[in-house]
Design a protein around this motif. Structure first.
Motif, mmCIF file in Angstrom:
data_model
loop_
_atom_site.group_PDB
_atom_site.id
_atom_site.type_symbol
_atom_site.label_atom_id
_atom_site.label_comp_id
_atom_site.label_asym_id
_atom_site.label_seq_id
_atom_site.Cartn_x
_atom_site.Cartn_y
_atom_site.Cartn_z
ATOM 1 N N TRP A 90 -12.986 -7.309 15.067
ATOM 2 C CA TRP A 90 -11.799 -6.703 14.461
ATOM 3 C C TRP A 90 -11.830 -6.874 12.944
ATOM 4 C CZ3 TRP A 90 -7.835 -9.149 11.725
ATOM 5 C CH2 TRP A 90 -6.729 -8.372 11.465
ATOM 6 N N CYS A 110 -14.467 -4.515 11.306
ATOM 7 C CA CYS A 110 -13.963 -3.140 11.300
ATOM 8 C C CYS A 110 -12.890 -2.957 10.229
ATOM 9 C CB CYS A 110 -13.406 -2.760 12.665
ATOM 10 S SG CYS A 110 -14.651 -2.653 13.950
ATOM 11 N N ASN A 111 -12.002 -3.925 10.094
ATOM 12 C CA ASN A 111 -10.958 -3.839 9.087
ATOM 13 C C ASN A 111 -11.520 -3.926 7.672
ATOM 14 O OD1 ASN A 111 -8.218 -3.374 9.869
ATOM 15 N ND2 ASN A 111 -8.385 -5.223 11.100
ATOM 16 N N TYR A 113 -12.975 -0.517 6.903
ATOM 17 C CA TYR A 113 -11.875 0.426 6.705
ATOM 18 C C TYR A 113 -11.195 0.166 5.361
ATOM 19 C CZ TYR A 113 -7.804 3.269 8.024
ATOM 20 O OH TYR A 113 -6.822 4.222 8.081
ATOM 21 N N PHE A 114 -10.981 -1.085 5.021
ATOM 22 C CA PHE A 114 -10.326 -1.453 3.769
ATOM 23 C C PHE A 114 -11.170 -1.032 2.567
ATOM 24 C CE2 PHE A 114 -9.342 -4.391 0.314
ATOM 25 C CZ PHE A 114 -7.964 -4.284 0.264
ATOM 26 N N LEU A 150 -5.480 -1.947 5.669
ATOM 27 C CA LEU A 150 -5.989 -2.348 6.978
ATOM 28 C C LEU A 150 -5.732 -1.253 8.001
ATOM 29 C CD1 LEU A 150 -4.851 -6.065 7.089
ATOM 30 C CD2 LEU A 150 -7.078 -5.171 6.467
ATOM 31 N N ILE A 151 -6.453 -1.300 9.098
ATOM 32 C CA ILE A 151 -6.270 -0.309 10.154
ATOM 33 C C ILE A 151 -4.863 -0.472 10.718
ATOM 34 C CG2 ILE A 151 -7.046 0.463 12.413
ATOM 35 C CD1 ILE A 151 -9.824 -0.648 11.711
#
Length: 106
Positions: free
Chosen positions: A74, A77-78, A81-82, A88-89
């Motif tokens: 997690w 992935c964040n 994305y960031f 954050l997601i």
């Protein structure tokens, strides 16, 4: 000896969750003004995440590593994305599975 081994497994799992948490926060560039209060909150959250560890039979306690792996995945992935979107997601996007239907697949 079993008590010490069980406690050591819990400490290792908790250290893994806290370590991932620290690395995620460092990757996001988050700074804290009250480090002690933030650390106490992180320790409490980690204890809550791993609470079920004590309910498992000693032979199944290795499953405590699963939350560490999930939390690390997690976090990665964040961080990705960031890097591109600067946030954050959102939790709502994780639960938008109902949007995948025939119209999307066409």
């Amino acid at each position: 000896m079993k008590y010490k081994r069980g406690f050591l497994g819990y400490v290792v799992a908790a250290a893994g969750v806290l370590g991932v948490w620290v690395l995620i926060k460092a990757g996001l560039g988050v700074e804290y003004h009250k480090v002690a209060a933030t650390l106490m909150k992180a320790v409490g959250d980690t204890a809550l995440i791993l609470l079920w560890y004590w309910l498992l039979a000693p032979r199944w306690r290795w499953l405590a590593l699963i939350p560490v792996w999930i939390f690390a995945l997690w976090g990665v992935c964040n961080l990705a994305y960031f890097r591109f979107w600067g946030e954050l997601i959102p939790a709502a996007s994780v639960t938008m599975g109902g949007n995948v239907d025939g119209n999307l697949m066409e």
